[in-house]
Enzyme design. Sequence first.
Site, PDB file in Angstrom:
ATOM      1  N   ASP A 140       7.611   9.450 -15.607  1.00  0.00           N
ATOM      2  CA  ASP A 140       8.703   9.472 -14.545  1.00  0.00           C
ATOM      3  C   ASP A 140       8.694   8.768 -13.403  1.00  0.00           C
ATOM      4  O   ASP A 140       8.241   9.115 -12.778  1.00  0.00           O
ATOM      5  CB  ASP A 140       9.195  11.492 -14.492  1.00  0.00           C
ATOM      6  CG  ASP A 140      10.114  11.318 -14.208  1.00  0.00           C
ATOM      7  OD1 ASP A 140      11.735  10.980 -12.918  1.00  0.00           O
ATOM      8  OD2 ASP A 140      11.252  12.732 -14.742  1.00  0.00           O
ATOM      9  N   LEU A 181      11.116   9.839 -11.007  1.00  0.00           N
ATOM     10  CA  LEU A 181      10.960  11.065  -9.709  1.00  0.00           C
ATOM     11  C   LEU A 181      11.730  10.212  -9.040  1.00  0.00           C
ATOM     12  O   LEU A 181      12.796  11.356  -8.121  1.00  0.00           O
ATOM     13  CB  LEU A 181      10.050  11.558  -8.866  1.00  0.00           C
ATOM     14  CG  LEU A 181       9.649  11.534  -9.178  1.00  0.00           C
ATOM     15  CD1 LEU A 181       7.979  11.744  -8.234  1.00  0.00           C
ATOM     16  CD2 LEU A 181       9.204  12.928 -10.337  1.00  0.00           C
ATOM     17  N   ALA A 202      17.040  10.027 -18.285  1.00  0.00           N
ATOM     18  CA  ALA A 202      18.188   9.321 -18.187  1.00  0.00           C
ATOM     19  C   ALA A 202      19.121   9.352 -16.877  1.00  0.00           C
ATOM     20  O   ALA A 202      18.671  10.591 -16.371  1.00  0.00           O
ATOM     21  CB  ALA A 202      19.119  10.432 -19.357  1.00  0.00           C
ATOM     22  N   TYR A 205      29.028   7.010 -19.422  1.00  0.00           N
ATOM     23  CA  TYR A 205      28.037   7.721 -19.406  1.00  0.00           C
ATOM     24  C   TYR A 205      27.952   8.648 -21.063  1.00  0.00           C
ATOM     25  O   TYR A 205      26.498   8.178 -21.927  1.00  0.00           O
ATOM     26  CB  TYR A 205      28.030   9.941 -19.309  1.00  0.00           C
ATOM     27  CG  TYR A 205      26.506  10.658 -19.375  1.00  0.00           C
ATOM     28  CD1 TYR A 205      25.038  10.918 -19.178  1.00  0.00           C
ATOM     29  CD2 TYR A 205      26.704  11.382 -20.447  1.00  0.00           C
ATOM     30  CE1 TYR A 205      24.397  11.129 -19.960  1.00  0.00           C
ATOM     31  CE2 TYR A 205      25.902  12.928 -20.711  1.00  0.00           C
ATOM     32  CZ  TYR A 205      24.536  12.622 -20.830  1.00  0.00           C
ATOM     33  OH  TYR A 205      23.639  12.935 -20.799  1.00  0.00           O
TER      34      TYR A 205
END
Length: 169
Positions: free
Chosen positions: A31, A33, A75, A141
Amino acid sequence: MKILVTGGAGFIGSHLVDRLIEYGFETHVVDDLSNGNIDFVNKNAFFHNVSITDRDKIEPLFLSIKPDVVFHLAAKIDVLSSIQNPVEDLNTNAIGTINIALASLTSGVKKIIFTSSAAVYGTPTYLPVDEEHRIKPISPYGASKAAAEWYLATLTEGKDLNFTILRLA
């Protein structure tokens, strides 16, 4: 079994990581972050602060971990943001997924569970929406998640890598 969770510092990902650790799996979190929170990451997980868009870091990381299964949740998830910045949305959701698929192929991953979205359907023509419903996204998206699905299917065709797509709503 080694499991890698992209987006494991996010809401859904962190709960998944907790459960995987509870079941005794060696669990790695990838990740950057940008949406997640380091405080959400289970202290028994191996944390890697890496963006899925950085192929130069993702592939060596996969090769060093050699995960058996990848849960790909990382995502960009904001529809409004995807309209305002479709390139960033595409880069994370589609190209990031390509990076995950290629690294998985290189490192011997057996299965990818990809978290997509019901946004790939666009405006439903019937309810409840099922897997047979036509794909017709109405936002960048939704388009980026549909593209990611198609790339995942195309890149793994005929290869020793299985995948499952979960279209969350």
